[in-house]
Design a protein around this motif. Structure first.
Motif, PDB file in Angstrom:
ATOM      1  N   UNK A   1      28.134   5.977  16.900  1.00 34.83           N
ATOM      2  CA  UNK A   1      27.205   6.708  16.048  1.00 34.83           C
ATOM      3  C   UNK A   1      25.813   6.470  16.599  1.00 34.83           C
ATOM      4  N   UNK A   2      25.130   7.559  16.873  1.00 33.28           N
ATOM      5  CA  UNK A   2      23.771   7.470  17.410  1.00 33.28           C
ATOM      6  C   UNK A   2      22.783   7.587  16.265  1.00 33.28           C
ATOM      7  N   UNK A   3      21.849   6.693  16.217  1.00 29.51           N
ATOM      8  CA  UNK A   3      20.806   6.711  15.191  1.00 29.51           C
ATOM      9  C   UNK A   3      19.470   7.054  15.833  1.00 29.51           C
ATOM     10  N   UNK A   4      18.716   7.846  15.131  1.00 28.19           N
ATOM     11  CA  UNK A   4      17.376   8.172  15.611  1.00 28.19           C
ATOM     12  C   UNK A   4      16.408   7.078  15.200  1.00 28.19           C
ATOM     13  N   UNK A   5      15.415   6.808  16.027  1.00 27.86           N
ATOM     14  CA  UNK A   5      14.420   5.805  15.621  1.00 27.86           C
ATOM     15  C   UNK A   5      13.629   6.314  14.420  1.00 27.86           C
ATOM     16  N   UNK A   6      13.254   5.402  13.548  1.00 30.53           N
ATOM     17  CA  UNK A   6      12.492   5.764  12.357  1.00 30.53           C
ATOM     18  C   UNK A   6      11.096   6.206  12.760  1.00 30.53           C
ATOM     19  N   UNK A   7      10.625   7.265  12.107  1.00 29.56           N
ATOM     20  CA  UNK A   7       9.268   7.762  12.332  1.00 29.56           C
ATOM     21  C   UNK A   7       8.525   7.776  11.016  1.00 29.56           C
ATOM     22  N   UNK A   8       7.285   7.492  11.061  1.00 29.55           N
ATOM     23  CA  UNK A   8       6.477   7.502   9.852  1.00 29.55           C
ATOM     24  C   UNK A   8       6.268   8.935   9.392  1.00 29.55           C
ATOM     25  N   UNK A   9       6.391   9.152   8.088  1.00 29.50           N
ATOM     26  CA  UNK A   9       6.165  10.455   7.488  1.00 29.50           C
ATOM     27  C   UNK A   9       4.874  10.469   6.684  1.00 29.50           C
ATOM     28  N   UNK A  10       4.051   9.478   6.884  1.00 31.83           N
ATOM     29  CA  UNK A  10       2.841   9.341   6.088  1.00 31.83           C
ATOM     30  C   UNK A  10       1.872  10.487   6.342  1.00 31.83           C
ATOM     31  N   UNK A  11       1.160  10.851   5.308  1.00 29.78           N
ATOM     32  CA  UNK A  11       0.147  11.889   5.400  1.00 29.78           C
ATOM     33  C   UNK A  11      -1.130  11.258   5.923  1.00 29.78           C
ATOM     34  N   UNK A  12      -1.774  11.938   6.860  1.00 27.59           N
ATOM     35  CA  UNK A  12      -3.027  11.436   7.416  1.00 27.59           C
ATOM     36  C   UNK A  12      -4.135  11.675   6.393  1.00 27.59           C
ATOM     37  N   UNK A  13      -4.609  10.607   5.769  1.00 28.02           N
ATOM     38  CA  UNK A  13      -5.611  10.729   4.721  1.00 28.02           C
ATOM     39  C   UNK A  13      -6.998  11.042   5.261  1.00 28.02           C
ATOM     40  N   UNK A  14      -7.187  10.927   6.567  1.00 30.65           N
ATOM     41  CA  UNK A  14      -8.495  11.221   7.133  1.00 30.65           C
ATOM     42  C   UNK A  14      -8.742  12.733   7.205  1.00 30.65           C
ATOM     43  N   UNK A  15      -7.684  13.521   7.169  1.00 29.90           N
ATOM     44  CA  UNK A  15      -7.833  14.977   7.197  1.00 29.90           C
ATOM     45  C   UNK A  15      -8.006  15.488   5.778  1.00 29.90           C
ATOM     46  N   UNK A  16      -9.106  16.190   5.545  1.00 29.19           N
ATOM     47  CA  UNK A  16      -9.378  16.751   4.229  1.00 29.19           C
ATOM     48  C   UNK A  16      -8.753  18.137   4.147  1.00 29.19           C
ATOM     49  N   UNK A  17      -7.989  18.362   3.101  1.00 32.98           N
ATOM     50  CA  UNK A  17      -7.370  19.671   2.891  1.00 32.98           C
ATOM     51  C   UNK A  17      -8.409  20.565   2.222  1.00 32.98           C
ATOM     52  N   UNK A  18      -8.728  21.702   2.822  1.00 31.33           N
ATOM     53  CA  UNK A  18      -9.764  22.564   2.255  1.00 31.33           C
ATOM     54  C   UNK A  18      -9.256  23.332   1.030  1.00 31.33           C
ATOM     55  N   UNK A  19     -10.198  23.750   0.172  1.00 35.46           N
ATOM     56  CA  UNK A  19      -9.843  24.626  -0.942  1.00 35.46           C
ATOM     57  C   UNK A  19      -9.387  25.972  -0.390  1.00 35.46           C
ATOM     58  N   UNK A  20      -8.439  26.580  -1.067  1.00 37.87           N
ATOM     59  CA  UNK A  20      -7.964  27.911  -0.682  1.00 37.87           C
ATOM     60  C   UNK A  20      -7.766  28.705  -1.968  1.00 37.87           C
ATOM     61  N   UNK A  21      -8.788  29.507  -2.313  1.00 35.14           N
ATOM     62  CA  UNK A  21      -8.766  30.301  -3.546  1.00 35.14           C
ATOM     63  C   UNK A  21      -7.989  31.592  -3.299  1.00 35.14           C
ATOM     64  N   UNK A  22      -6.979  31.819  -4.137  1.00 28.33           N
ATOM     65  CA  UNK A  22      -6.100  32.978  -3.983  1.00 28.33           C
ATOM     66  C   UNK A  22      -5.806  33.555  -5.371  1.00 28.33           C
ATOM     67  N   UNK A  23      -5.722  34.882  -5.453  1.00 29.73           N
ATOM     68  CA  UNK A  23      -5.284  35.535  -6.688  1.00 29.73           C
ATOM     69  C   UNK A  23      -3.764  35.441  -6.739  1.00 29.73           C
ATOM     70  N   UNK A  24      -3.249  34.829  -7.803  1.00 31.84           N
ATOM     71  CA  UNK A  24      -1.819  34.602  -7.960  1.00 31.84           C
ATOM     72  C   UNK A  24      -1.342  35.303  -9.231  1.00 31.84           C
ATOM     73  N   UNK A  25      -0.258  36.076  -9.132  1.00 28.01           N
ATOM     74  CA  UNK A  25       0.318  36.713 -10.320  1.00 28.01           C
ATOM     75  C   UNK A  25       0.856  35.633 -11.237  1.00 28.01           C
ATOM     76  N   UNK A  26       0.448  35.694 -12.524  1.00 29.31           N
ATOM     77  CA  UNK A  26       0.806  34.630 -13.456  1.00 29.31           C
ATOM     78  C   UNK A  26       1.836  35.072 -14.474  1.00 29.31           C
TER      79      UNK A  26
END
Length: 173
Positions: free
Chosen positions: A9-34
């Motif tokens: 059985x071959x296992x893949x090495x573990x990789x970090x799935x952490x979110x990079x907190x240094x990157x700021x996610x920009x606002x994205x204003x969208x009209x959404x059907x409610x």
């Protein structure tokens, strides 16, 4: 792949799935059907949940259309439980605090009900209900929201997919 007594059985090495907190996610204003436009009748309050946000669509008795957060301060009661006030307001059902449909700001006394004055009003500070731009477009009511709000919130708390030991970095204790 056929597994026998000598299967490897071959296992893949573990990789970090952490979110990079240094990157700021920009606002994205969208009209959404409610909600469907047919549900926005005078004197009704309906709600919907999209992109991690719950918003109440308020159609006042005069036919005005508004979008407010579906959590009313100070108790967190749903706006769908509110009653209509006489001055273009909605009234929070427990504390009887009134909020403007146009601005979301408190109108009048903070927590005027007996329960509100004795308990809740002394423990909390006055706050407003968030409001959102709203419009009827075609057969639906649309609300302009920041579709990145959930991801922005999660960057403060969410670290990524956990491994079997409950860690995100793939290391060992």
């Amino acid at each position: 792949m056929q597994l026998g007594r000598c299967a490897t059985i071959h296992r893949r090495p573990a990789r970090s799935q952490a979110i990079d907190k240094s990157k700021k996610i920009p606002d994205k204003k969208v009209w959404v059907s409610w909600i469907p436009a047919s549900e926005a009748k005078a004197g009704t309050i309906n709600s919907g949940f999209r992109y991690g946000q719950e918003i109440a669509i308020v159609c006042d008795p005069k036919g005005g259309l508004y979008a407010l957060s579906n959590k009313m301060p100070p108790t967190g009661q749903p706006t769908t439980f509110a009653k209509f006030g006489e001055k273009g307001t909605v009234v929070e059902p427990v504390t009887l605090t009134e909020f403007s449909l146009k601005t979301g700001k408190q109108v009048g006394t903070w927590c005027p009900s007996p329960i509100g004055r004795l308990l809740i009003g002394r423990l909390t500070t006055p706050s407003d209900i968030p409001t959102f731009p709203v419009r009827k477009q075609g057969g639906s009511v649309q609300v302009q929201i920041n579709v990145n709000a959930k991801a922005q919130f999660e960057t403060k708390y969410w670290r990524g997919i956990l491994d079997a030991q409950g860690k995100v970095d793939g290391g060992y204790y």
